[in-house]
Design an enzyme around this catalytic site. Structure first.
Site, short mmCIF file in Angstrom:
data_model
loop_
_atom_site.label_atom_id
_atom_site.label_comp_id
_atom_site.label_asym_id
_atom_site.label_seq_id
_atom_site.Cartn_x
_atom_site.Cartn_y
_atom_site.Cartn_z
N HIS A 183 0.75 5.19 1.28
CA HIS A 183 0.08 6.18 2.14
C HIS A 183 0.10 7.51 1.40
O HIS A 183 1.16 7.92 0.89
CB HIS A 183 0.85 6.40 3.44
CG HIS A 183 0.95 5.21 4.34
ND1 HIS A 183 0.20 5.08 5.48
CD2 HIS A 183 1.75 4.10 4.29
CE1 HIS A 183 0.52 3.95 6.09
NE2 HIS A 183 1.46 3.34 5.39
N HIS A 199 0.84 -1.20 0.00
CA HIS A 199 0.00 0.00 0.00
C HIS A 199 0.87 1.25 0.00
O HIS A 199 1.96 1.25 0.54
CB HIS A 199 -0.94 0.03 1.22
CG HIS A 199 -0.24 -0.17 2.53
ND1 HIS A 199 0.14 -1.42 2.97
CD2 HIS A 199 0.13 0.70 3.50
CE1 HIS A 199 0.73 -1.31 4.15
NE2 HIS A 199 0.76 -0.03 4.49
P1 5GP Z 1 1.88 0.23 7.37
O1 5GP Z 1 2.27 0.36 8.81
O2 5GP Z 1 1.78 -1.25 7.02
O3 5GP Z 1 2.69 1.00 6.41
O4 5GP Z 1 0.44 0.87 7.25
C1 5GP Z 1 -0.73 0.24 7.61
C2 5GP Z 1 -1.73 1.34 7.84
O5 5GP Z 1 -3.00 0.73 7.91
C3 5GP Z 1 -1.54 2.11 9.14
O6 5GP Z 1 -1.37 3.48 8.85
C4 5GP Z 1 -2.79 1.83 9.94
O7 5GP Z 1 -3.26 2.97 10.63
C5 5GP Z 1 -3.78 1.38 8.87
N1 5GP Z 1 -4.75 0.40 9.31
C6 5GP Z 1 -4.53 -0.67 10.12
N2 5GP Z 1 -5.67 -1.39 10.25
C7 5GP Z 1 -6.60 -0.76 9.50
C8 5GP Z 1 -7.98 -1.04 9.24
O8 5GP Z 1 -8.58 -1.99 9.72
N3 5GP Z 1 -8.63 -0.17 8.42
C9 5GP Z 1 -8.01 0.91 7.87
N4 5GP Z 1 -8.75 1.70 7.07
N5 5GP Z 1 -6.72 1.21 8.10
C10 5GP Z 1 -6.02 0.36 8.90
#
Ligand code: 5GP
Length: 139
Positions: free
Chosen positions: A105, A103
């Site tokens: 951001h 993903h």
């Molecule tokens: P990462 O840490 O993997 O780069 O980002 C994962 C993102 O997903 C985080 O910013 C976190 O806040 C978001 N996130 C985690 N669980 C959920 C969820 O159930 N729904 C949504 N919409 N975002 C989520």
């Protein structure tokens, strides 16, 4: 690198098992509000096909995803009136990755406003829903 595991929260969101505040969807891509936003309008853009992160993603999927990310970022900027934005993408837990489905951001930046911590505090769902509607209206 560890193989992609489809048993993750974003797969459940793609499959509609878990709700999200959607801002954009097509056959290849889904974009929705981050539930723990680092700033007002923090949006995630994900491919529907599974990959763990940047390294195992199909190049064609990546090429499409970055273009969709730009399209969504333009709508986020228009809807929020932010002063700038960051594109962030984490690979593996030591780098900050917490969900192991690729993903990007989109994090709007507001002059003089510090970002909240990554994956910190959950936002109010009503406010997130209203923001998602505003972004959907900005394409
Ligand atoms: P990462 O840490 O993997 O780069 O980002 C994962 C993102 O997903 C985080 O910013 C976190 O806040 C978001 N996130 C985690 N669980 C959920 C969820 O159930 N729904 C949504 N919409 N975002 C989520």
């Amino acid at each position: 690198m560890t193989a992609y595991d489809p048993d993750n929260i974003f797969t459940k969101i793609i499959e509609g098992e878990i709700p999200c505040h959607k801002v954009y969807e097509d056959n290849e891509t889904l974009a929705f509000m981050d539930i723990m936003p680092q700033s007002q309008g923090h949006t995630l853009v994900i491919p529907k096909s599974g990959s763990r992160n940047l390294l195992d993603a199909d190049p064609a999927v990546l090429a499409d995803l970055i273009q969709k990310t730009r399209t969504v970022a333009a709508a986020v900027m228009k809807a929020t009136g932010a002063d700038g934005f960051r594109i962030m993408q984490f690979n593996e837990a030591p780098a900050g990755q917490t969900v192991f489905h690729l993903h990007f951001h989109i994090i709007p930046i507001y002059e003089g406003v510090p970002l909240k911590p990554h994956a910190g505090e959950a936002a109010d769902h009503t406010a997130l829903g209203a923001l998602a509607a505003k972004i959907r209206g900005a394409f």
